[in-house]
Design a protein around this motif. Structure first.
Motif: not given
Ligand code: SAM
Length: 258
Positions: A6-10, A14-17, A52-62, A81-85
């Motif tokens: 998660i940290r690496e992805q963010l 150049a993102l932070r929670p 709602v609010g997929p974030g980095l896509g943990v549920l989306t992926k599953l 942008a991360i999700l689209r990618d």
């Protein structure tokens, strides 16, 4: 996705929670699998999911891995942008970038499942809007702050009982399915959470057309929860808002509207 990833992805973007968007990312893989199972179990495919609010896509992926179609609403541009990618090339993934409180519900001609680890700041208004409107959701599985989850299932006279309890229980069967400690999220929130499961009642006591009016009535009546209802509504009722069960709320509303 573990905390390091998660940290690496963010950091890679150049993102932070962002606290203002309630960004606490679920890093417990087993729990994510359990939530997805809770959302889909017993429902036949094809599954159509509104996330709602997929974030980095943990549920989306599953969900995509199970063959579901996912429409997701994410407010944070960087995360979008991360999700689209991450999900480019997935024909069943559709992202809407924006505020879910302003988004249109999916079309009512098909059954949908709503899923989300809701940002704490919007859970109250989001749920109230869900209860006020007729929506196409066959099931709703959401993670909420524990205090809000307890309000949803509270019985009359309980300290958590309020307008959200009456509105929710008038239209849905509601269960708390699991309580979650802060440690399953990164960063850890200060409060406990709970996974709540809702399914629409087959025979709700208020018709779809009247939902908005009924919910408005309940909310206004709870503005003075310490006063007896007769005083705020101009009727004979001597009990306070928190003392009436759902059926009694429907009855009093029907009587007063004539
Ligand atoms: N689903 C992810 C997970 O479980 O790791 C993230 C959950 S995080 C608690 C809440 C997510 O909702 C974040 O991605 C945040 O950016 C997004 N969000 C916050 N407010 C929102 C809003 N008004 N509309 C849409 N998404 C929102």
């Amino acid at each position: 996705m573990n905390i390091r990833k998660i940290r690496e992805q963010l950091a890679g973007s150049a993102l932070r929670p962002q606290r203002r968007f309630g960004q606490n990312f679920l890093h417990d893989w087993n729990l994510a699998c359990w939530i997805v199972d809770c959302a889909l179990r017993g429902l036949s495919s094809p599954w159509r999911i509104w996330e709602v609010g997929p974030g980095l896509g943990v549920l989306t992926k599953l969900l995509l891995g199970k063959g579901a179609e996912v429409r997701a609403v994410e407010i944070d541009r960087g995360l979008a942008a991360i999700l689209r990618d991450r999900f480019q090339g997935e024909a069943d993934f559709h992202l809407c970038e924006g505020d879910v409180l302003r988004a249109e519900w999916p079309e009512p001609t098909r059954d949908w499942v709503l899923i989300g680890n809701l940002p704490y700041s919007i859970s109250g208004p989001f749920l109230a809007s869900l209860f006020r409107h007729r929506t196409p959701f066959r099931r709703i599985v959401v993670t909420l702050q524990r205090e809000v989850a307890e309000r949803l299932v509270a019985a009359p006279r309980h300290s958590s009982f309020g307008s959200l309890s009456v509105m929710g229980q008038s239209f849905y069967r509601i269960e708390i399915r699991k309580r979650l400690p802060p440690s399953v999220f990164y960063p850890k929130p200060r409060i406990d959470s709970a996974v709540v499961w809702l399914e629409p009642l087959q025979a709700a006591p208020v018709s779809s057309e009247d939902r908005e009016e009924f919910c408005g009535f309940v909310r206004r009546s709870f503005l003075h929860r310490r006063k007896c209802l007769g005083k705020s509504l101009g009727c004979q009722e001597r009990r306070r808002p928190e003392e009436l069960g759902v059926d009694e709320w429907v009855e009093i509303w029907q009587t007063l509207r004539g």
